[in-house]
Design a protein around this motif. Structure first.
Motif, mmCIF file in Angstrom:
data_model
loop_
_atom_site.group_PDB
_atom_site.id
_atom_site.type_symbol
_atom_site.label_atom_id
_atom_site.label_comp_id
_atom_site.label_asym_id
_atom_site.label_seq_id
_atom_site.Cartn_x
_atom_site.Cartn_y
_atom_site.Cartn_z
ATOM 1 N N GLU A 1 11.248 -10.512 5.547
ATOM 2 C CA GLU A 1 10.563 -11.009 4.351
ATOM 3 C C GLU A 1 9.209 -10.326 4.266
ATOM 4 O O GLU A 1 8.608 -10.003 5.305
ATOM 5 N N PHE A 2 8.733 -10.106 3.054
ATOM 6 C CA PHE A 2 7.351 -9.656 2.921
ATOM 7 C C PHE A 2 6.736 -10.271 1.677
ATOM 8 O O PHE A 2 7.431 -10.644 0.733
ATOM 9 N N LYS A 3 5.412 -10.372 1.705
ATOM 10 C CA LYS A 3 4.687 -10.973 0.587
ATOM 11 C C LYS A 3 3.418 -10.176 0.336
ATOM 12 O O LYS A 3 2.684 -9.836 1.281
ATOM 13 N N ILE A 4 3.170 -9.865 -0.928
ATOM 14 C CA ILE A 4 1.934 -9.169 -1.291
ATOM 15 C C ILE A 4 0.784 -10.167 -1.233
ATOM 16 O O ILE A 4 0.835 -11.228 -1.857
ATOM 17 N N LEU A 5 -0.255 -9.828 -0.481
ATOM 18 C CA LEU A 5 -1.412 -10.698 -0.341
ATOM 19 C C LEU A 5 -2.623 -10.163 -1.088
ATOM 20 O O LEU A 5 -3.535 -10.932 -1.407
ATOM 21 N N ASN A 6 -2.659 -8.860 -1.341
ATOM 22 C CA ASN A 6 -3.764 -8.284 -2.111
ATOM 23 C C ASN A 6 -3.382 -6.890 -2.584
ATOM 24 O O ASN A 6 -2.963 -6.055 -1.785
ATOM 25 N N LYS A 7 -3.531 -6.655 -3.871
ATOM 26 C CA LYS A 7 -3.285 -5.333 -4.453
ATOM 27 C C LYS A 7 -4.593 -4.564 -4.495
ATOM 28 O O LYS A 7 -5.544 -4.959 -5.166
ATOM 29 N N SER A 8 -4.652 -3.472 -3.754
ATOM 30 C CA SER A 8 -5.863 -2.646 -3.687
ATOM 31 C C SER A 8 -5.959 -1.773 -4.931
ATOM 32 O O SER A 8 -5.008 -1.068 -5.279
ATOM 33 N N LEU A 9 -7.116 -1.806 -5.603
ATOM 34 C CA LEU A 9 -7.291 -1.045 -6.842
ATOM 35 C C LEU A 9 -8.003 0.287 -6.636
ATOM 36 O O LEU A 9 -8.059 1.098 -7.555
#
Length: 570
Positions: free
Chosen positions: A131-139
């Motif tokens: 399983e994986f979960k996005i915790l922060n999208k780097s801009l």
């Protein structure tokens, strides 16, 4: 203006949200293991790594169709992750792998994963992601640091960028984090030693009505409510000694000091100092405890007392050499300056090429001679002791040597690291010393101490025989970690204001002869000022315009090469 990468990442952020994925979720993600723990313990305890949860930043991708490897970095190091499409997407819908993982994740994004640890066919310990979960999208894209054959390429190495953007420095240069871990260990080791001795950690004012405790130029501010000037402290000495008067046998403080003076590789206007004061002790005792303290710190930080620092092997094991300031000057100049008049000292300074001015008295001149002719030679830890009374306004007079005081400074690698006294506790003598400082101030010495009537009043109530010391934590950390610049051991050193590029306006480009339709293309190429455009290579600009014309869907025909040259040459 945003770069192409920044625009693309913002679009990916929107795409994630359209898929119902929050790129900045609020809920916590439980972590039960670290990269370092896995690397250290997995081989000997494989059964405990069948259900792990870890989070960190993506640092590299190797996408190979239905299976991929990525490298994840947490606070302890890096570990390889293995993603397999059919494990992540066991049903018909493969969006999570084909779209979210392969197309919408970037280097620098922070994710959490769950799975189990295994060893690949190439014998690399890895995590099989279930399983994986996005915790922060780097801009913003990270600087890409490449390694090959043990060498680093395209590293984030420019000092100004590294100090301004320490957060990026810590991400892409993991060794930098080790410096600050050692810095913390220096402080925690000292704190443990002091606590074991029963001394009290205290806090004293940073904003002070009188700048005292050292000779330095202060920062000055104004308190509106009290309608009075205040100074950011240059030292905490006088307040700590008030606590000894109040009945504490030992007090210490790790605190920020501020001196409105020059900046160089070993000086920052804001710095951290340790000061501690112990009742019923003298400077001989303080030299012994300093040797004990630094030996234990070296062992805690580096595992041994001998370290490599600034090209020298430094041994922090005591005892350290002890020289009077006059013995040290004579050792390295061949001249005994003890008892010399102001005129004689100025003559020696002129002979040795040491600059002087009319504000300098005997003490300042001796200090200048010592700094110019002696300091750089003191490589191994060395106590310089027994200074002239004029150089030390807060120090007890020497018990057997008239005209001197019981003071030492510790020098290592040619730099002062500590300053200590048998503390002056005679209030009459202390007033006379302050009055001498006032006379120096009248001559223009901006570093002279001010009169502190409350401190004298405290001494009149009685302070026992006391020894105190100040140790520069930043400079000590430099030596313990083999760093030659103080900026390397400060998370956020003082910097000049960041220069902002004034972007050219549309009219500026048009005045240069650039048609409006081609301005976005030039900006995209990085020519945000006319000066940058004038410095460009005409051939490269002409060739790059061809590619950007298609990418930006510019319908105008390509300009001739001569026309592009005219934009650049004006």
């Amino acid at each position: 203006m945003l770069s192409e990468q920044e625009i693309l990442r913002r679009q990916k952020r929107e795409d994630l949200m359209k898929l119902g994925i929050d790129p900045y979720p609020a809920e916590s993600f439980d972590v039960n293991v670290t990269a370092a723990d896995i690397h250290k313990n997995y081989e000997n305890d494989k059964l405990n790594y069948k259900n792990i949860s870890i989070a960190g930043r993506l640092m590299s991708f190797r996408i190979m169709g239905s299976a991929s490897f990525v490298e994840l970095q947490d606070s302890t190091g890096r570990i390889q992750l293995y993603f397999r499409r059919d494990d992540l997407c066991p049903d018909e819908d493969k969006t999570l792998y084909n779209t979210v993982f392969k197309k919408l994740l970037d280097i620098g994004d922070i994710i959490g994963v769950k799975g189990f640890v295994f060893t690949t066919q190439t014998n690399e310990i890895s995590i099989h992601v279930q399983e994986f979960k996005i915790l922060n999208k780097s801009l913003k894209p990270l600087p890409v640091v490449k390694e090959a054959d043990g060498k680093t390429y395209d590293g984030f190495t420019d000092p100004e960028q590294r100090y301004r953007q320490r957060y990026v420095d810590l991400i892409v240069n993991p060794h930098v984090k080790d410096i600050f871990i050692k810095r913390a260990k220096i402080i925690s080791t000292m704190r443990r030693i002091f606590d074991d001795k029963g001394w009290l950690e205290v806090e004293t004012p940073i904003l002070q009505p009188i700048h005292g405790g050292a000779t330095a130029r202060p920062f000055k501010t104004h308190h509106n409510t009290l309608d009075m000037p205040l100074y950011m402290r240059i030292a905490n000495e006088l307040y700590l000694k008030r606590l000894i008067v109040g009945g504490f046998d030992g007090v210490y403080e790790f605190g920020k000091m501020f001196r409105n003076e020059g900046m160089d590789r070993t000086h920052n206007p804001e710095f951290t100092s340790l000061e501690f004061y112990v009742a019923y002790k003298d400077y001989h005792w303080m030299m012994s405890i300093t040797e004990e303290l630094l030996e234990k710190v070296a062992l805690a930080v580096n595992g041994q007392t001998k370290i490599q620092s600034w090209g020298n092997e430094i041994d922090f094991a005591g005892p350290y050499e002890r020289l009077s300031i006059f013995e040290a000057i004579e050792k390295f100049t061949g001249v005994n300056v003890e008892g010399k008049t102001e005129a004689e000292l100025i003559a020696h300074c002129n002979e040795w090429g040491i600059e002087t001015d009319g504000t300098m008295g005997v003490a300042k001149l001796i200090d200048e001679i010592f700094g110019a002719k002696v300091e750089d030679n003191l490589i191994q830890p060395t106590f310089i002791i027994d200074y002239p009374v004029e150089m030390s306004p807060l120090t007890k007079k020497h018990r057997s040597k008239p005209g001197l005081v019981e003071r030492f400074e510790l020098f290592i690698n040619g730099k002062e690291v500590a300053n200590a006294y048998s503390e002056l506790n005679d209030p009459i003598d202390q007033r006379e010393r302050f009055e001498e400082q006032l006379r120096l101030a009248e001559r223009g010495d901006e570093e002279a101490m001010a009169m502190d009537e409350d401190f004298i009043r405290s001494l009149e109530y009685g302070m026992p025989t006391t020894s105190g010391i100040g140790i520069g934590i930043d400079r000590l950390t430099m030596m313990m970690t083999d760093q030659t610049s103080i900026q390397e051991v400060l998370f956020f050193p003082q910097m000049r204001p960041e220069k902002k590029v004034e972007m050219a306006s549309e009219n500026d480009y048009m005045t240069q002869g650039v048609p409006t339709i081609w301005i976005p293309a030039l900006q995209k190429m990085g020519f945000l000022t006319i000066e940058a455009l004038k410095a460009a290579n005409p051939n490269k600009v002409f060739n790059d315009l061809g590619g950007l014309r298609k990418k930006l869907k510019i319908e105008a025909p390509m300009p001739k090469k001569e026309e592009v040259e005219s934009w650049i040459n004006g």
